[in-house]
Design a protein around this motif. Structure first.
Motif, PDB file in Angstrom:
ATOM      1  N   ILE A 135      28.147 -50.093  -1.605  1.00 56.25           N
ATOM      2  CA  ILE A 135      28.146 -49.455  -0.925  1.00 56.25           C
ATOM      3  C   ILE A 135      27.804 -48.994   0.161  1.00 56.25           C
ATOM      4  N   SER A 160      27.046 -45.565   1.662  1.00 58.64           N
ATOM      5  CA  SER A 160      26.407 -44.969   1.648  1.00 58.64           C
ATOM      6  C   SER A 160      25.471 -43.890   0.309  1.00 58.64           C
ATOM      7  N   VAL A 161      24.391 -43.943   0.704  1.00 62.77           N
ATOM      8  CA  VAL A 161      24.321 -43.595  -0.281  1.00 62.77           C
ATOM      9  C   VAL A 161      23.561 -41.937   0.161  1.00 62.77           C
ATOM     10  N   ASN A 162      22.389 -40.432  -1.164  1.00 60.20           N
ATOM     11  CA  ASN A 162      21.633 -39.844  -1.023  1.00 60.20           C
ATOM     12  C   ASN A 162      20.553 -39.452  -0.222  1.00 60.20           C
ATOM     13  N   HIS A 163      20.578 -38.918   0.804  1.00 61.76           N
ATOM     14  CA  HIS A 163      19.807 -38.607   1.730  1.00 61.76           C
ATOM     15  C   HIS A 163      19.447 -37.109   1.732  1.00 61.76           C
ATOM     16  N   ALA A 178      22.848 -35.111   1.072  1.00 62.58           N
ATOM     17  CA  ALA A 178      23.927 -35.701   2.006  1.00 62.58           C
ATOM     18  C   ALA A 178      23.456 -36.403   2.234  1.00 62.58           C
ATOM     19  N   GLN A 179      25.554 -36.990   2.454  1.00 64.38           N
ATOM     20  CA  GLN A 179      25.442 -39.100   2.275  1.00 64.38           C
ATOM     21  C   GLN A 179      24.566 -38.557   4.237  1.00 64.38           C
ATOM     22  N   THR A 180      23.764 -40.548   3.762  1.00 63.34           N
ATOM     23  CA  THR A 180      23.783 -41.119   4.862  1.00 63.34           C
ATOM     24  C   THR A 180      24.207 -42.771   5.188  1.00 63.34           C
ATOM     25  N   THR A 181      25.486 -42.738   6.084  1.00 58.76           N
ATOM     26  CA  THR A 181      25.705 -44.248   5.662  1.00 58.76           C
ATOM     27  C   THR A 181      24.867 -45.203   7.443  1.00 58.76           C
ATOM     28  N   TRP A 211      20.719 -45.194  -6.365  1.00 61.79           N
ATOM     29  CA  TRP A 211      20.710 -45.159  -4.575  1.00 61.79           C
ATOM     30  C   TRP A 211      20.427 -43.867  -3.810  1.00 61.79           C
ATOM     31  N   ASN A 212      18.926 -42.802  -4.574  1.00 60.21           N
ATOM     32  CA  ASN A 212      19.535 -42.195  -4.011  1.00 60.21           C
ATOM     33  C   ASN A 212      18.068 -42.604  -3.005  1.00 60.21           C
TER      34      ASN A 212
END
Length: 502
Positions: free
Chosen positions: A108, A110-113, A116-119, A155-156
């Motif tokens: 993993i 990046s995750v969904n925030h 949008a994807q955040t690293t 991972w949201n």
């Protein structure tokens, strides 16, 4: 004379071979404990290395994942291990199987925030909830992004926790940076965070991410001289003098009962390097051993290693025992629920079973995983330890005792002594089993043999009470004799005197 010369030559030859022999033995066995006099003694291995994992040896989707770069945390959830590969800004998920094999099942980055994807940026801590209310939810201490991410199983991002000072309810300076490094969540959803440059204890957040205050601040040691100085110093001198402030925790974990274990690198008379905090922040760790759980009792100086042990991680085993990780010399110390040292293993060095920069520790049942952050490139590693037959026997004996099966634990401790007659805890285990079964005098002898004054006093108290109950008639006879005989004799003497005078 010729015989004498032959004996001398044989002795010299043996002495020349001894260092190599001792070094070879050290390579095979590196476990020890302490005897009743506080001296280190060798021990059969309790754990053995069943896997030594380097990042450059792992593959995911057919591609090499590359070396770990300064990894800082691991967390076990079921048969999955989550590794915070901090320098590579990623979380690696490894699945372990019963035959000690393993494979990388996900990476993993990046995750969904909010769509949008955040690293991640240098994440230092990870926790996956084992509790029913939020099972499988994930918390990440995204250190260099100054935040904590709360996510669901996919991972949201459910919540982003920022610097509490932003909300105006923290005692931290609003312009100071928020560097969360380690975290844990209890069964009610409360989040406990160890943050860099925070010395008021663990930061506590409620289940919604709201800052709730601090918990378990380490005590401040103030010497008599400090008190005298504060009394006689002027206001200006007191302002210039360095303040006595609490030290920082460096790690935390949570056990199956919801108690928080914390470690501190500094050791003083007032400050213990490992604590177990209840929900009120009080230290409830039991320290009934003949020495406190502080790591090595004897230590010298060699190379760049000097001074006492410096704990950087702790994990609680299913039977209540706990293991702490020493950064100073790369050793692991196992203690029972009463604070008795069971065994020590490991050491400094870049090879299997040894560590250069200990970082994190967790367990999968009685299997241990130790993370070495490494020094330099390509030497960070994850080590898996599994119990030997000897170690399993010790844990079984402890389990039987805590379940109230004292006779079974008694026999198991005798089996331990057949393997290692120098293991003092086996004698104490036998003595405690005897004490529970009512054999107080036999227990007293074994406690005395191990210099266990606390348990000896308990056994003596029970033995004294039983002895008094069994021999109470002697005291009755003695008291009655003292109460009746002297007056009777006095009366007889008086009567005989009167008869004689008359």
């Amino acid at each position: 004379m010729k015989k004498f010369i032959c004996y001398v030559l044989v002795a010299i030859l043996f002495a020349g071979m001894l260092p190599a022999t001792a070094f070879a033995a050290m390579g095979r066995s590196y476990t020890y404990s302490y005897n009743e006099w506080g001296a280190p003694i060798p021990s059969p291995d309790v754990y053995f290395v069943s896997a030594y994992i380097l990042g450059q040896h792992l593959y995911f989707n057919g591609e090499n994942i590359g070396a770990f770069l300064s990894p800082q945390d691991i967390h076990v959830h079921g048969n999955l291990l989550y590794l915070a590969d901090s320098g590579n800004h990623r979380i690696i998920i490894i699945e372990f199987f019963e035959d000690t094999t393993f494979e990388v099942i996900d990476i993993i980055t990046s995750v969904n925030h909010n769509g949008a994807q955040t690293t991640f940026r240098n994440p230092h801590g990870i926790f996956v909830s084992p509790w029913y209310a939020n099972y499988g939810q994930i918390w990440i201490a995204d250190t260099e992004n100054h935040r904590i991410l709360h996510m669901d199983e996919n991972w949201n991002v459910l919540n982003e926790i920022l610097h509490p000072g932003i909300y105006g309810i923290s005692q931290l300076a609003p312009d100071s940076d928020f560097f969360p490094t380690k975290l844990a969540v209890d069964f009610s959803g409360r989040l406990f965070v160890q943050a860099r440059a925070v010395n008021r204890g663990f930061m506590e957040f409620d289940r919604y991410g709201g800052f709730a205050g601090y918990m378990g601040a380490p005590p401040v040691e103030i010497t008599p001289w400090d008190q005298i100085w504060r009394f006689i110093a002027t206001q200006e001198q007191r302002e210039r003098r360095l303040l006595n402030v609490p030290v920082e925790y460096n790690n935390l974990s949570i056990d199956d009962e919801g108690f928080i274990f914390g470690t501190i690198s500094q050791v003083t008379d007032e400050l213990q390097p490992v604590v177990r905090l209840n929900m009120m922040g009080d230290d409830v760790l039991i320290r009934n051993g003949w020495a406190y759980p502080v790591g090595d009792l004897w230590y010298g100086q060699g190379g760049d290693r000097s001074g006492p042990s410096m704990f950087v991680a702790v994990t609680a085993l299913p039977n209540g025992n706990y293991v702490v990780f020493d950064r100073n010399r790369g050793r692991l110390f196992a203690y029972d629920t009463q604070g008795n040292l069971l065994f020590v293993w490991g050491g400094p060095g870049p090879r299997e079973g040894f560590f250069t920069m200990p970082a994190a520790l967790d367990n999968m049942g009685f299997t241990l995983f130790a993370l070495d952050a490494g020094i330099g490139a390509n030497n960070a590693a994850l080590t898996r330890f599994d119990l030997t037959d000897y170690g399993a026997l010790i844990n079984k004996a402890l389990e039987m005792y805590h379940r109230g099966l004292y006779e079974e634990s008694y026999h198991l401790w005798h089996d331990v002594l057949r393997i290692n007659g120098n293991f003092g805890m086996a004698y104490i285990g036998i003595a405690r089993a005897l004490l529970r079964q009512g054999y107080y005098r036999d227990a007293m002898e074994l406690f005395r043999y191990q210099n266990d004054n606390i348990n000896f006093g308990r056994a003596f108290g029970f033995y004294r009470r039983i002895w008094m109950e069994d021999h109470f008639w002697i005291f009755v006879v003695v008291v009655a004799t003292l109460a009746i005989v002297p007056p009777t004799v006095k009366k007889i003497i008086k009567v005989r005197r009167e008869i004689r005078e008359s």
